[in-house]
Structures are given as C-alpha cells and as structure tokens.
Design a protein around this motif. Structure first.
Motif, PDB file in Angstrom:
ATOM      1  N   ASN A  34       0.821  -1.211   0.000  1.00  0.00           N
ATOM      2  CA  ASN A  34       0.000   0.000   0.000  1.00  0.00           C
ATOM      3  C   ASN A  34       0.856   1.262   0.000  1.00  0.00           C
ATOM      4  N   LEU A  35       2.011   1.204   0.668  1.00  0.00           N
ATOM      5  CA  LEU A  35       2.919   2.354   0.638  1.00  0.00           C
ATOM      6  C   LEU A  35       3.427   2.628  -0.776  1.00  0.00           C
ATOM      7  N   LEU A  36       3.711   1.563  -1.523  1.00  0.00           N
ATOM      8  CA  LEU A  36       4.163   1.750  -2.904  1.00  0.00           C
ATOM      9  C   LEU A  36       3.082   2.399  -3.758  1.00  0.00           C
ATOM     10  N   GLU A  37       1.831   2.035  -3.531  1.00  0.00           N
ATOM     11  CA  GLU A  37       0.745   2.684  -4.275  1.00  0.00           C
ATOM     12  C   GLU A  37       0.620   4.149  -3.881  1.00  0.00           C
ATOM     13  N   ASN A  38       0.836   4.450  -2.596  1.00  0.00           N
ATOM     14  CA  ASN A  38       0.866   5.858  -2.171  1.00  0.00           C
ATOM     15  C   ASN A  38       1.963   6.619  -2.912  1.00  0.00           C
ATOM     16  N   ALA A  39       3.136   5.991  -3.015  1.00  0.00           N
ATOM     17  CA  ALA A  39       4.279   6.644  -3.661  1.00  0.00           C
ATOM     18  C   ALA A  39       4.015   6.896  -5.139  1.00  0.00           C
ATOM     19  N   VAL A  40       3.426   5.920  -5.817  1.00  0.00           N
ATOM     20  CA  VAL A  40       3.124   6.069  -7.246  1.00  0.00           C
ATOM     21  C   VAL A  40       2.178   7.246  -7.467  1.00  0.00           C
ATOM     22  N   ALA A  41       1.178   7.378  -6.588  1.00  0.00           N
ATOM     23  CA  ALA A  41       0.188   8.443  -6.737  1.00  0.00           C
ATOM     24  C   ALA A  41       0.774   9.814  -6.446  1.00  0.00           C
ATOM     25  N   ALA A  42       1.801   9.871  -5.574  1.00  0.00           N
ATOM     26  CA  ALA A  42       2.293  11.165  -5.113  1.00  0.00           C
ATOM     27  C   ALA A  42       3.529  11.669  -5.850  1.00  0.00           C
ATOM     28  N   ILE A  43       4.379  10.774  -6.355  1.00  0.00           N
ATOM     29  CA  ILE A  43       5.677  11.194  -6.893  1.00  0.00           C
ATOM     30  C   ILE A  43       5.565  11.911  -8.227  1.00  0.00           C
ATOM     31  N   ALA A  44       4.471  11.720  -8.926  1.00  0.00           N
ATOM     32  CA  ALA A  44       4.340  12.302 -10.267  1.00  0.00           C
ATOM     33  C   ALA A  44       4.440  13.819 -10.246  1.00  0.00           C
ATOM     34  N   ASN A  45       4.013  14.434  -9.168  1.00  0.00           N
ATOM     35  CA  ASN A  45       3.954  15.894  -9.118  1.00  0.00           C
ATOM     36  C   ASN A  45       4.999  16.517  -8.201  1.00  0.00           C
ATOM     37  N   ARG A  46       6.039  15.759  -7.860  1.00  0.00           N
ATOM     38  CA  ARG A  46       7.046  16.321  -6.969  1.00  0.00           C
ATOM     39  C   ARG A  46       8.412  15.708  -7.273  1.00  0.00           C
ATOM     40  N   GLU A  47       9.430  16.417  -6.839  1.00  0.00           N
ATOM     41  CA  GLU A  47      10.802  15.964  -7.062  1.00  0.00           C
ATOM     42  C   GLU A  47      11.217  14.916  -6.037  1.00  0.00           C
ATOM     43  N   GLU A  48      10.725  15.086  -4.805  1.00  0.00           N
ATOM     44  CA  GLU A  48      11.152  14.214  -3.718  1.00  0.00           C
ATOM     45  C   GLU A  48       9.942  13.736  -2.930  1.00  0.00           C
ATOM     46  N   LEU A  49       9.995  12.515  -2.464  1.00  0.00           N
ATOM     47  CA  LEU A  49       8.916  11.951  -1.655  1.00  0.00           C
ATOM     48  C   LEU A  49       9.521  11.209  -0.467  1.00  0.00           C
ATOM     49  N   LYS A  50       9.042  11.550   0.729  1.00  0.00           N
ATOM     50  CA  LYS A  50       9.491  10.879   1.957  1.00  0.00           C
ATOM     51  C   LYS A  50       8.249  10.558   2.774  1.00  0.00           C
ATOM     52  N   ILE A  51       7.859   9.295   2.830  1.00  0.00           N
ATOM     53  CA  ILE A  51       6.658   8.892   3.553  1.00  0.00           C
ATOM     54  C   ILE A  51       6.958   7.710   4.460  1.00  0.00           C
ATOM     55  N   PHE A  52       6.134   7.554   5.495  1.00  0.00           N
ATOM     56  CA  PHE A  52       6.276   6.385   6.365  1.00  0.00           C
ATOM     57  C   PHE A  52       4.905   5.990   6.886  1.00  0.00           C
ATOM     58  N   THR A  66       7.685   1.321   8.421  1.00  0.00           N
ATOM     59  CA  THR A  66       8.296   1.249   7.087  1.00  0.00           C
ATOM     60  C   THR A  66       8.309   2.644   6.482  1.00  0.00           C
ATOM     61  N   ALA A  67       9.456   3.028   5.925  1.00  0.00           N
ATOM     62  CA  ALA A  67       9.614   4.347   5.303  1.00  0.00           C
ATOM     63  C   ALA A  67      10.121   4.184   3.880  1.00  0.00           C
ATOM     64  N   LEU A  68       9.661   5.058   2.990  1.00  0.00           N
ATOM     65  CA  LEU A  68      10.100   5.072   1.593  1.00  0.00           C
ATOM     66  C   LEU A  68      10.690   6.435   1.259  1.00  0.00           C
ATOM     67  N   TYR A  69      11.739   6.403   0.447  1.00  0.00           N
ATOM     68  CA  TYR A  69      12.380   7.642   0.010  1.00  0.00           C
ATOM     69  C   TYR A  69      12.631   7.590  -1.480  1.00  0.00           C
ATOM     70  N   VAL A  70      12.192   8.647  -2.183  1.00  0.00           N
ATOM     71  CA  VAL A  70      12.443   8.775  -3.624  1.00  0.00           C
ATOM     72  C   VAL A  70      12.864  10.213  -3.895  1.00  0.00           C
ATOM     73  N   ASN A  71      13.912  10.369  -4.659  1.00  0.00           N
ATOM     74  CA  ASN A  71      14.322  11.687  -5.155  1.00  0.00           C
ATOM     75  C   ASN A  71      14.771  11.512  -6.596  1.00  0.00           C
ATOM     76  N   LYS A  72      14.129  12.243  -7.489  1.00  0.00           N
ATOM     77  CA  LYS A  72      14.396  12.056  -8.920  1.00  0.00           C
ATOM     78  C   LYS A  72      15.830  12.394  -9.306  1.00  0.00           C
ATOM     79  N   LYS A  73      16.532  13.148  -8.438  1.00  0.00           N
ATOM     80  CA  LYS A  73      17.917  13.518  -8.746  1.00  0.00           C
ATOM     81  C   LYS A  73      18.928  12.721  -7.928  1.00  0.00           C
ATOM     82  N   ASP A  74      18.440  11.798  -7.100  1.00  0.00           N
ATOM     83  CA  ASP A  74      19.315  11.020  -6.223  1.00  0.00           C
ATOM     84  C   ASP A  74      19.420   9.600  -6.763  1.00  0.00           C
ATOM     85  N   ALA A  75      20.609   9.237  -7.221  1.00  0.00           N
ATOM     86  CA  ALA A  75      20.811   7.905  -7.785  1.00  0.00           C
ATOM     87  C   ALA A  75      21.177   6.877  -6.724  1.00  0.00           C
ATOM     88  N   SER A  76      21.300   7.317  -5.448  1.00  0.00           N
ATOM     89  CA  SER A  76      21.651   6.386  -4.379  1.00  0.00           C
ATOM     90  C   SER A  76      20.705   6.567  -3.190  1.00  0.00           C
TER      91      SER A  76
END
Length: 823
Positions: free
Chosen positions: A577-595, A626-636
C-alpha cells in the motif's frame, strides 16, 4: 427546540420577580442546555399602532401615497406604497429608529427620515413580512400592508399610539434548547414536562394536567389491527364527526407562532399544540378517505406513498406504516411516527376525522427516518422512547381541544386501545450511605426524599435504606438503577454546594504501554527530525499487489468476509500500500518521503489467544515501521534510507549495527540491502527496492526503504544496552580524510567496513558518504567514497603518521578488493 416561558407559567405559578433568565440559568445548571433567550417583542421596538388620517396621491409617483398617520400624541407624514392603504385604517407604524426588513428581504435596516420622490417621510407603514408577523397577518399580495382591524384586539381606536408588541401580547421569552441535551430525557419534549422541572428548581407547585375521560360515542365502528406489536407496542384511536375545518383562533396561532410552528388549520394546529404541550405526537386522518379500519403493519417491498410534504417515498419492508383496510384501498396512509400521507390528510372539506395517539419503538422510527432522510417533529420525539401512558392523556386533551375549536364536533366511536405495555418502575432499594459514597457529601435523608418526591418519584424509607419508585415518564430509558437516582438528587441539590476536594484514596498510574510509547517517539523522529510524512492505509491487500511484489500468495491470510472484494487478503508487510501511495504522489514532486506504522499479520507465526479460556491462537500481529524515500535527482536512495534508521536508533539511545543479509526477499535489491541488528537480534532491514518491483508498480525512479519491527524492539529494549547520552570529547585532535575508489559491483559495503575496521589502530571511524554507478566508472564497477577518522588517545598525530596509516589502508583495499583509487 423552542420553549415559551409564558406557556411554562401556565402550569407553574411563578411570581413576577422570577425572570426568564433566572429560570434559564437554573435549567442550564441542572437539566438542559439553554443556548439562548429570545424576547418576542424585541423585534418590534419602536413599532406602534397608528391610524391613517388621510392617504393622498403622491405628486410625483403613481403607485405611492402620502399619508398622515395619527400616533396618539402626534401626527406624522409617511410615504407608503401599500396597495391597500386608506384613510381610517389601523396600521403598524415603524417609527424613525425602528429596524425593519425592507420588503421582507435582506438584513434589518434602521429607519431614518427620508425624502421619497421629493416628499419627506418619517417612518414606515409596515407589511407583515417587514416586521416578522406573517404568521399572524398573512399577506394576500406582495405590497399589502397590515390591516390591524383584522384582529379583534384592534377593533376600537383606544390602541392608537400603543406599542404593537404590547397590544399583541408579545411579552414572551423563548428558550432555545439544544436538542442533544434532551436525548436521554424523553419527558422534556413538551412544555408540561419542562414545567415539572421548573417547578422543582424554583420550589413552586405544578398545576395538574387537566383532561376528562372521553365519552363513548356511537355511529362509527372503529377498529385497529396491529400486526407488529414490537414496533408498535400501543395504539389508540377515536373517531369524531361534525368537524368544521377552518382557521385557528388567534390564541392558538400565537401559541404556535411563539415556538416557530406554522399554523395550518384548526385540526392540524390542535394536534401540533398537544404535541408541543405534552410531548406526545398525534395524527388526524380524514375518516372518509381511510375508512373505519386501521391496520398497523410493515411496508411491502417496493411500496410507495406520497407524504404530506408532497414527495413520493419508496418504502422498504422494515418500515412501519399505518394502512387503511382493503375496502379503502389497503394502501399505506402514513409512515408510522414520521409523517402522514398526502392522500389522507385534513382538508377544507373534511368533516369526520380519526385521531391517532400511538407509541412506536424508538429504534424503528430512527431507522425509518434516517433511511428516508425525513426528520419531523414527530420522529424526533418518538425516537427518544416516549412513555406509553402519554397516549391516553394526549388523546383526552385533543378531543377536548377539538370540541372547543369546533363546537359541532362530537365523539362518534369508542376509544380503541391496542396493547398495554409495561415499564420497570422499581422499586429500587438504595442504601442511604450510597448517596454519600457517590456524591462525596452527606445529604440529609429528608432532603433526598423531598427532592425525589418533588420530581415525581415514590419514596419510602426503610431502616438504613430508601425504596424508590420510578415515575413512568422517567422509566423508558432514563432511570433504571441506583446511580441514576443519585444523579437526580445531586443535580437538584446543586453541584455548586459540593466542595471540590482532591481524592483521598491513592491513585495508581496506568500501566505503561511500551509499544505505544515507542510508536509515538518514532512518529516524532520521522516527522520532526527526518521530515517524513505519515500515511495511513487499510490492512487489506489485493492479489495484484502481492503478484507485483513478487511474494507468495499462500503466505497471506484471506478474509471470509472482506470489506472490499478487490482486497480480500490482510497484509504481511506495509510495503504494497505504501508503494501505491508513492506512485500516486511522486508524479507531481521531485522528492517523496513517507512512512507508515501499522500491524502486519504473519500466517506462519502464532500470536495471542482468541479468548482467555481458548486454546485457539490468532496469527502474530507485530507492529512495523516502514519508510520510503524517492528523489528524482538522487541515484543512491539507499543512503537516505540508512540515514533514517541511524537517526531513529540514535535518537532512541540504542546501540545498533548493520549486517549482511542471508536471504533476499523478492522486493529487495540483491546487493543494496542490509539487516539492522540491535542487541544481537534482527530488528529491521534497510534496502533499495528491486527494479522489477518498481517497474511492476509503475515507478521509474530508484527507491530507498527501511523497515523496523517495533513490537520486537519494544520487547528487547528493557534488556538492550543503551548508548550513553554523553561522550567525552577526544583529548587530542582527530584528523578526517576522504578516500574514493572504484570496485566491482559485487563488492559490498559490509566487506569494505569489515576490512577497514581491522586495517590500522589509528583508524577510529569509517563513514560511507557517497555511492555512484553509471557513466564514467564502467558498467561492472561502482564508486565508493568514505570519511576516515584518525586519532590517538595519548598524543597528537603528525601528518606523516596519518599518511602512513592512509597508505596502508589504500594498499589493503587494492590487494583485497581490487580497488582503483580516484583522485
């Protein structure tokens, strides 16, 4: 609900020294919430009775007249547009300074001298809607002014100049009572019930409610059949003939208008009056339409009827209706306890009526009213559980009232009564000491008995106990146990008479919930220090989510009766469910940090017992973070996930370390992951999401993640070594140097750390700060960069000592890991 103070005084002879405000305050402190008091004559301030001396045509306007109006002590000139204004009329005059609604619309406007088409005007000759008197003086056209001579109180000229409110008797105070405060007091939904309270609170006697027995009539063979005695425990009815339907007299209209009820005709107004008086809803049917046989039954599937508000309603089988017998159509003529039918209502041609006084089950009325979206004064009262004894009292009162309003009306049938329900009225045996035990102060027995007697309870003293009999109007759902009686005593005795003191007994603090405390700490760390956003998801997952995750569906528990058929399984981790949250939210932002923090359900592990005396066990339900982190400019993104773990454990003052993973889960990257150890046990995992899983969920970015088992951590924390909150600074300065090198992708961070920690005694700390793969480093290689901290406990290191140690480390990396140093 609106309550008229004058109406209350009809039953309680309050002296003029007792004001409405004082009574309202007493009610507020003991019985109900009085939200406000409205003085009925307040809106008519500076409005007086005037007599039109002359009404001449306006020189500059065809539809206006220039009137000379006698106000008793002076004549004033007023320009008026009323279509019916004429010399000799008694009119309502709003003087300069009065507040009116212009043409009955908008906000109140304060009148001032004005020039209208060149002619001076000092005030206004008012229409009913401009001063809020449409109930008393209905308008026949938009521009019609009030003709006060329509009211018998204005037939002479002796009222000229007097305040209009005074002549109309608008000297009442209306209590605005919060309905929610009446929910447990069905006896207070009428003026007489509230008068009982006022009599007790002011220590005055209440007038007995006077009715007379209904004589048995003849000529109509009225019968009633109740097919569901649970939904309708009591039904009473009587027929009357010789009824003349017409307007109600002024006194009845004014009584209803005072509490904001619209007058309709004398019969309907009579039913409304008795309901407002006693709290018992009544209904009058046109006998010629429904016939002499009434059936109380459940509606049939798909049955329809049009209610008095002219809306067609589709009924369901669980709704109670009042129906006519088949010769009269057999159709529903009313929704029981909610609203009558349009086809059976009282009209101008009605001459014979059947009056219903019934008691309906509260839950049934509430359910029907809610499903139909239809709330009425009747349903609001029935759903509070009324005293069934009100039926006979209300029926006797309305027969008297109808005969008063229609002298030609007579009872034409016997009073039909179906059902004689009983109520538990006690007696309750209560020890005298019980009152002091619950209240905290000793109230004399005579005072207790006096209060209860005035409230209508039967009281009998017996040694150290009292026997209390509950009055029927309090026995429906209000008073049923000793504690309820104590509450009655203390609210009338006065809460203000009880001195506030601290408890004399020890108060044991509640048991500390270690898991809840840990959850709150982790929430604060994640949100405040790491700037992550918390999300909440249901515990259910779909087959598609499990497949995308690459997990085994047999490891999940399937629900027998899921809330959604799309998600029939309960989660065994928080990731889907967290991954589905991330898919819905990341499209309109550069960075996503959720838990998210929540329970997961392990089918292969046993948890607590289903019940204390049962051997059956529930699945283990650990609470995970559980926490997820995505940044479109962060390769690590792995580094940020690891930083989150580090921040959480350090903030909790816990020692921890990372270790290689023996078994990789399908959603974890095979090389970018590590176990999180605490106290030698696995407390969580930090990883990068597997590219295959990211693609399956629709993510194109790399994602870092971490998970911590908070339930396990809570169990371990009592015996875990804590990190000290204070560490001494080194006595001698430390030297920090950075080293970067290329290694094959197969080489893990753990291997590097293990090698460096044993490389040189001067190396005190190793910290990874950069990982890079891609253009410029080769397809099979990656770049790693570390902070290396050197130091000694007994001296300051020289540059040559640090250089020697660093060269040794570089050589070791080259020999053991095949490292290529970067400049």
């Amino acid at each position: 609900m609106n309550i008229s103070y004058n109406w209350l005084k009809k039953y309680v002879a309050l002296p003029s020294s007792v004001t409405a405000s004082e009574v309202a305050e007493k009610l507020k402190m003991s019985t109900v919430e009085v939200e406000g008091i409205m003085e009925t004559g307040q809106a008519l301030e500076n409005v007086v009775v005037g007599q039109v001396v002359s009404a001449e045509k306006h020189p500059n306007a065809d539809k206006l007249k220039v009137c000379s109006v006698n106000l008793g002590n002076e004549n004033v000139q007023i320009v008026c547009g009323g279509t019916n204004v004429s010399a000799g009329m008694l009119v309502a005059v709003a003087k300069v300074g009065a507040k009116v609604k212009w043409h009955g619309e908008g906000e109140l406007v304060e009148l001032a001298p004005a020039k209208i088409r060149g002619v001076e005007s000092f005030g206004m000759i008012c229409g009913a809607d401009e001063i809020g008197l449409t109930e008393r003086f209905p308008k026949r056209s938009d521009k019609e002014i009030i003709d006060l001579k329509m009211d018998s109180r204005f037939r002479g000229n002796d009222t000229v100049g007097q305040p209009l409110a005074q002549v109309l008797g608008l000297n009442d105070a209306i209590f605005e009572i919060d309905n929610k405060s009446l929910s447990n007091r069905p006896d207070l939904w009428g003026h007489y019930g509230l008068a009982r309270e006022v009599a007790v609170l002011t220590n005055h006697a209440i007038e007995p409610y006077k009715t007379k027995k209904i004589p048995q009539g003849s000529g109509v063979d009225l019968s009633v059949t109740v097919k569901n005695k649970i939904a309708c425990p009591k039904y009473m009815a009587v027929a009357m003939t010789g009824v003349a339907v017409g307007p109600s007299p002024a006194w009845l209209k004014e009584k209803l208008a005072a509490v904001a009820v619209r007058a309709i005709n004398n019969i309907v107004d009579a039913t409304n009056f008795v309901m407002l008086d006693l709290g018992q809803p009544l209904h009058a049917f046109d006998r010629k339409i429904i016939g002499d046989t009434i059936i109380v039954r459940k509606a049939t599937a798909g049955e329809r009827m049009t209610t008095l508000d002219e809306k067609e309603r589709k009924l369901s089988e669980d709704m109670l209706v009042i129906a006519a017998a088949p010769p009269a159509g057999g159709k529903a003529v009313a929704i029981a306890g909610v609203m009558g039918g349009l086809n059976s209502g009282i009209s101008d041609t009605t001459t014979d009526i059947i009056i219903e006084a019934a008691n309906f089950e509260a839950a049934s009325i509430r359910q029907t009213s809610t499903r139909l979206g239809l709330r009425s004064d009747s349903s609001v009262r029935f759903e509070k559980s009324l005293d069934h004894n009100l039926c006979s009292l209300a029926l006797e009162r309305i027969v008297m009232l109808v005969q008063e309003l229609c002298p030609t009306a007579k009872v034409a049938s016997k009073v039909v009564e179906v059902g004689r329900p009983t109520l538990f009225t006690g007696p309750l045996t209560i020890p005298i000491s019980f009152f002091e035990q619950k209240i905290g102060v000793a109230i004399p027995v005579k005072t207790i008995s006096n209060i209860l007697s005035r409230l209508g309870f039967g009281v009998k003293e017996k040694k150290e106990k009292i026997l209390v009999t509950i009055p029927t109007w309090r026995a429906t759902k209000d008073i049923s146990r000793a504690e309820d009686v104590v509450e009655e005593v203390v609210r009338i005795y006065g809460y203000e008479k009880i001195t506030a003191t601290l408890p004399t007994f020890p108060i044991d603090p509640p048991l500390k919930n270690g898991l809840l405390t840990l959850i709150r700490k982790v929430q604060d760390i994640s949100a405040k220090q790491l700037a992550y956003t918390e999300v909440y998801n249901y515990s259910f997952v779909s087959v598609a989510q499990i497949i995308k995750l690459g997990d085994d569906i047999h490891k999940y528990l399937e629900l027998d009766n899921p809330i959604s058929k799309e998600k029939p399984y309960i989660r065994r981790n928080l990731l889907p469910n967290l991954l589905e949250n991330a898919v819905a939210a990341i499209a309109n932002r550069e960075e996503l940090k959720i838990f998210e923090i929540g329970s997961v359900f392990a089918a292969d592990k046993s948890g607590p017992r289903v019940e204390h005396n049962s051997d059956e066990l529930l699945p283990r339900q650990d609470t995970w973070f559980t926490a997820l982190y995505v940044n479109k400019k962060d390769a690590s993104p792995f580094r940020e996930a690891r930083r989150a773990v580090e921040m959480i454990f350090n903030s909790l003052n816990l020692t921890w370390e990372i270790a290689p993973v023996d078994k990789v889960q399908p959603w974890e990257h095979p090389t970018r992951l590590a176990l999180v150890l605490c106290g030698g046990k696995v407390a969580g995992v930090v990883f990068e999401l597997h590219p295959r899983v990211a693609t399956a969920f629709g993510l194109s970015e790399r994602m870092g993640a971490c998970s911590i088992n908070l339930s396990l951590l809570t169990e371990m924390m009592a015996g875990l070594p804590s990190r000290t909150s204070h560490q001494n600074r080194p006595l001698y300065p430390e030297v920090i140097r950075d080293v970067a090198f290329l290694v094959k992708k197969e080489v893990t961070h753990g291997e590097i750390i293990a090698l460096l920690q044993k490389s040189d005694p001067l190396l005190k700390e190793v910290e990874l700060f950069d990982v890079f793969e891609g253009k410029g480093v080769g397809e099979d290689k990656k770049s790693l960069a570390y902070h290396l901290t050197y130091g000694s406990s007994d001296r300051t290191l020289t540059s040559s000592e640090v250089d020697t140690a660093e060269n040794h480390i570089i050589k070791l990396l080259q020999e053991k890991c095949g490292a290529e140093m970067r400049k």
